[in-house]
Structures are given as C-alpha cells and as structure tokens.
Scaffold this motif. Structure first.
Motif, short mmCIF file in Angstrom:
data_model
loop_
_atom_site.label_atom_id
_atom_site.label_comp_id
_atom_site.label_asym_id
_atom_site.label_seq_id
_atom_site.Cartn_x
_atom_site.Cartn_y
_atom_site.Cartn_z
N UNK A 118 0.87 -1.18 0.00
CA UNK A 118 0.00 0.00 0.00
C UNK A 118 0.90 1.22 0.00
N UNK A 119 0.41 2.31 -0.57
CA UNK A 119 1.19 3.54 -0.53
C UNK A 119 1.58 4.05 -1.90
N UNK A 120 2.47 5.03 -1.92
CA UNK A 120 2.78 5.71 -3.19
C UNK A 120 3.58 4.82 -4.14
N UNK A 121 4.41 3.90 -3.62
CA UNK A 121 5.22 3.07 -4.52
C UNK A 121 4.33 2.17 -5.39
N UNK A 122 3.37 1.52 -4.75
CA UNK A 122 2.50 0.59 -5.48
C UNK A 122 1.49 1.36 -6.33
N UNK A 123 1.22 2.60 -5.97
CA UNK A 123 0.23 3.39 -6.72
C UNK A 123 0.62 3.52 -8.19
N UNK A 124 1.94 3.67 -8.44
CA UNK A 124 2.38 3.80 -9.83
C UNK A 124 2.06 2.54 -10.63
N UNK A 171 -0.15 -0.10 -9.65
CA UNK A 171 -1.52 -0.62 -9.52
C UNK A 171 -2.59 0.43 -9.81
N UNK A 172 -2.19 1.69 -9.87
CA UNK A 172 -3.16 2.75 -10.15
C UNK A 172 -3.97 3.14 -8.92
N UNK A 173 -3.70 2.51 -7.79
CA UNK A 173 -4.36 2.86 -6.54
C UNK A 173 -3.35 2.67 -5.40
N UNK A 174 -3.42 3.52 -4.39
CA UNK A 174 -2.48 3.34 -3.28
C UNK A 174 -2.88 2.19 -2.35
N UNK A 175 -4.10 1.66 -2.56
CA UNK A 175 -4.55 0.57 -1.69
C UNK A 175 -5.18 -0.52 -2.56
N UNK A 176 -4.35 -1.42 -3.13
CA UNK A 176 -4.88 -2.44 -4.04
C UNK A 176 -5.88 -3.36 -3.34
N UNK A 177 -6.79 -3.91 -4.19
CA UNK A 177 -7.85 -4.77 -3.66
C UNK A 177 -7.27 -5.97 -2.90
N UNK A 178 -6.14 -6.52 -3.43
CA UNK A 178 -5.55 -7.70 -2.78
C UNK A 178 -5.16 -7.38 -1.34
N UNK A 179 -4.72 -6.14 -1.12
CA UNK A 179 -4.30 -5.76 0.24
C UNK A 179 -5.52 -5.70 1.16
N UNK A 180 -6.59 -5.07 0.68
CA UNK A 180 -7.82 -4.99 1.49
C UNK A 180 -8.33 -6.40 1.77
N UNK A 189 -5.45 12.28 -4.86
CA UNK A 189 -5.91 11.03 -5.48
C UNK A 189 -7.35 10.72 -5.11
N UNK A 190 -7.94 11.58 -4.30
CA UNK A 190 -9.30 11.29 -3.85
C UNK A 190 -9.30 10.42 -2.61
N UNK A 191 -8.12 9.90 -2.23
CA UNK A 191 -8.00 9.11 -1.01
C UNK A 191 -7.69 10.04 0.13
N UNK A 192 -8.61 10.20 1.07
CA UNK A 192 -8.33 11.11 2.18
C UNK A 192 -7.14 10.55 2.97
N UNK A 193 -7.22 9.31 3.31
CA UNK A 193 -6.11 8.65 3.99
C UNK A 193 -6.36 7.16 3.98
N UNK A 194 -5.33 6.41 3.57
CA UNK A 194 -5.44 4.94 3.55
C UNK A 194 -5.70 4.43 4.97
N UNK A 195 -5.05 5.10 5.92
CA UNK A 195 -5.18 4.66 7.31
C UNK A 195 -6.63 4.77 7.78
N UNK A 196 -7.26 5.90 7.46
CA UNK A 196 -8.65 6.12 7.86
C UNK A 196 -9.54 5.08 7.15
N UNK A 197 -9.26 4.83 5.87
CA UNK A 197 -10.07 3.89 5.09
C UNK A 197 -10.02 2.49 5.73
#
Ligand code: NAD
Length: 359
Positions: A38-44, A46-55, A75-83
């Motif tokens: 999760x985060x900015x590295x994977x965002x490039x 996967x196109x999302x900072x929090x991929x479905x596999x992680x959730x 990115x429209x993501x307020x915070x991965x942590x909050x999500x």
C-alpha cells in the motif's frame, strides 16, 4: 500457523517492516506473514495506493502489521489509514507510552496506556462549511431552538458521543487492563461543560466500571488531566478518552517518554486489528537503512499480546529495552549526538535485538 498481513508501506516502511518481521520471527510465534502493499510506490504500478488484494488480505486475516504510508495528495484518497480503520471498524486506538532506559526524556518511570475512541466525537466527519445552504439552514434551526445564538458566518463541526460507542471503548479499556494485569482505568472528559456528550461519556464510564470491581476506576477533567500527567504521571495507568482528547493526549504521553522513535500503536475492533508505529513514512530517509525500527517493533509486541503470545511479547520487548539501554547498536536518533559515527543502521539494530532474543 497464524496468518498475519504485513503491509510494507512506502518511504522508510519497507526497511522497518523487514526489520520488524525478523525480530518478531526470532521469538518463534508461529506467524505466517502474508505480504501486501500500500502507498505511493505501489500506486504507480496498480493505479491505486490501496490495491484490492491488500484490502482482501486484511479482511481475510483480520490482523495486520502495517508500516507507515505517505498520504497521497490529490488522489481522492483522504487517507489509507482512515479507510482501513473504517473498513474493519477499528474503534479502539491503543497507544502504550513507556519509559525505556537509554531514551532521552525528562521522565524516567512512565508506564501509561492511552485508549482512544476512534469513530465518534468531533472526528466523526460531520462538518458544515461556513456560508453553505445546509449550514445556514442548520444555524437557523439551532437559533430557533436555542436561547444562545450562533453567528451567521460560523462553520460547524458536530460532536456525537453515543452510549453504544462509549460502552464499547470503556469495556475495551477495562478488558485490556484485566488482560495486561493493570490496576486502574481513568476516564477523561469535560463533562462539566459538555453535559450531553461528555456527560454521557462519564455516566456510561461509571456504569461500565461497575462490571469490573477488580480494577480501580476514577475520572478526570481533561485540562486537569494534562497538568497531572506533567506533574505526576506515575499516578496513572490506563487512560480512556473520547477521540479528540485521545488524539491530543496520545502525543502528550509520547512526548513524556521520548517521542516518535519509541511510540507504538494499534487500532483494534471486534473484527480485527492493525498494528503500526505512530510516526510516518519519513520519505527523506527512504531506502537509506538509517531510521529507528523500534516503534514498529514495539507495535509487533502489541501484535504478539493481541495474539495471546504473552511470553513471546515479553521476550521481544525485553530485547528492545536491553539494546536501547546499552546504547551501542542503536540508530542515529538514539545517540546523544545525532552525528555520532558509531550509530548503526535499521537492519543492524534489528540484528542486535535478535541476538538478545537468541540469548
Ligand atoms: P514523520 O513521522 O514521517 O516524520 C517526522 C520526523 O520524524 C521527521 O524528521 C522524520 O525524519 C522523523 N522520523 C520519523 N520516523 C522516524 C524513525 N523511525 N526514526 C528516526 N526518525 C524518524 O511525519 P511527516 O514527515 O509529517 O509525514 C510523512 C508522511 O507520513 C506524510 O505523508 C504523512 O501523511 C504520513 N504519515 C503516515 C502515518 C501512518 O502511516 N500511520 C502516520 C503519520 C504520518
């Protein structure tokens, strides 16, 4: 084997996650780590900072150790942590604050646990912006029903505190106290001013306390609590607080014991738990094997306690405490002079901790 998701994060995340995994494994806890990103590295990629596999992995396993993540901007993501917190309904934020010999701090004998409610209060996200139609409508309604008037040019944040939410968090604090053999729970509030929110919090706290006659209970008004924590922190044990006071006092208590380097944390709910350091991803140190892994390793101690691996948790915490106390194999931030050339890197500090565990 117990499956635990390991979210490696970004910035300094991957290196402290690896250090922590090695240290936890050295206690032989029988954990099978499921790696997730999760985060900015994977965002490039996967196109999302929090991929479905992680959730999915976190949902499936219910338990995760999470390295810090940079909050992506725009990115429209307020915070991965909050999500993640909302997805798993993690209503309790646990922050132990303990003095370790060798950590520079004004105090030397602190052992406090802050239990913060994570879902209600002024952080519920119910906000009315100044000048908007809804806000005007709300102000008009309130002015009609109250003697005290609200100015037209006000912004409004709503502070909901419920019986059910308060029961859950106060019970959590007492259960934690019982399990970790702690003696006292202090409920913190401002019930003298906010009678219907904090007053409710206090009433419910008192009711729940009756279910735990083996643990001492008391309450404190939040401003007095701040002063007491500075003057005589040794009088306190487990503190339970609504969201906003909990946020502020967690940092105050982290400051009492020497700051971010040794501040672990956990977000816990009925369906699962995520363990993480209080500090962020410190992007300027990414990939340098330089920063202090202790806050995440101590979050690993909380993870072991949660999994009821109490002996393994003690072993790991003692090893961290010993390495810090010796002050030899520690990272730059734990040396009296931050430019001390004898400071070791993240992975070398982890090696020293593992050496202690192996005895
Ligand atoms: P930060 O905690 O990353 O850094 C604050 C200061 O502490 C910096 O000087 C940093 O170098 C230092 N520091 C942090 N961790 C350290 C460690 N382990 N060892 C030694 N020094 C350390 O806070 P920030 O710079 O405000 O935030 C950076 C990013 O992290 C932001 O995008 C923020 O949103 C994010 N963040 C994430 C989490 C999380 O994932 N739970 C928590 C807080 C901040």
């Amino acid at each position: 084997m117990i499956n635990v998701t390991l979210i490696t994060g970004d910035g300094i995340g991957p290196q402290i996650a690896e250090a922590t995994r090695r240290c936890v494994d050295a206690t032989n806890p029988g954990i099978n780590w499921e790696l997730a990103q999760a985060g900015v590295d994977i965002m490039e990629k996967a196109g999302t900072p929090l991929p479905k596999e992680t959730i999915d992995s976190v949902r499936k396993n219910g338990v995760a150790l999470k390295a810090p993540i940079t909050t992506p901007v725009g990115t429209g993501f307020r915070s991965i942590n909050v999500f993640l917190r909302q997805q798993l309904e993690l209503y309790a934020c646990l922050r132990p604050c303990k003095s370790y010999k060798g950590v520079r701090s004004r105090y030397s004998d602190i052992d406090l646990v802050v239990v913060r409610e994570n879902t209600e209060d002024l952080y519920a996200g119910i906000e009315f912006e100044k000048g908007k139609d809804d806000t005007t409508e709300l102000i008009n309604w309130l002015n009609k029903h109250n003697e005290r008037k609200i100015r037209d040019d006000s912004g409004i944040s709503i502070k909901p505190i419920s019986v059910a939410g308060t029961q859950k968090i106060v019970r959590f604090a007492f259960e934690y106290a019982r399990k970790q053999k702690r003696k006292k729970v202090t409920s913190v509030h401002k019930a003298n001013i906010m009678k219907f929110s904090d007053g409710l919090w206090l009433d419910v706290s008192r009711e729940v306390a009756k279910e735990y006659p083996d643990i001492e209970f008391e309450d404190r008004i939040v401003d007095n609590m701040c002063m007491q924590l500075i003057q005589k922190p040794e009088l306190y044990d487990v503190l339970v607080l609504p969201n906003l006071y909990g946020d502020i006092l967690s940092d105050l208590c982290a400051g009492l014991v020497g700051g971010l380097g040794v501040a672990p944390g956990a977000n816990i709910g009925d369906k699962g738990a995520i363990f993480e350091a209080t500090h962020g991803s410190a992007p300027k140190y990414a990939g340098q094997n330089k920063v202090n892994p202790c806050a995440l390793i101590l979050s690993g101690v909380l993870l072991l306690q949660y999994l009821d691996k109490q002996e393994e948790a003690k072993m790991l915490e003692q090893a961290v405490a010993d390495v810090i106390a010796e002050g030899k194999y520690v990272t730059y931030d734990m040396k009296p002079d931050r430019n001390d050339p004898t400071a070791v890197g993240t992975s070398e500090m982890a090696d020293a901790i593992i050496e202690k565990i192996k005895g």
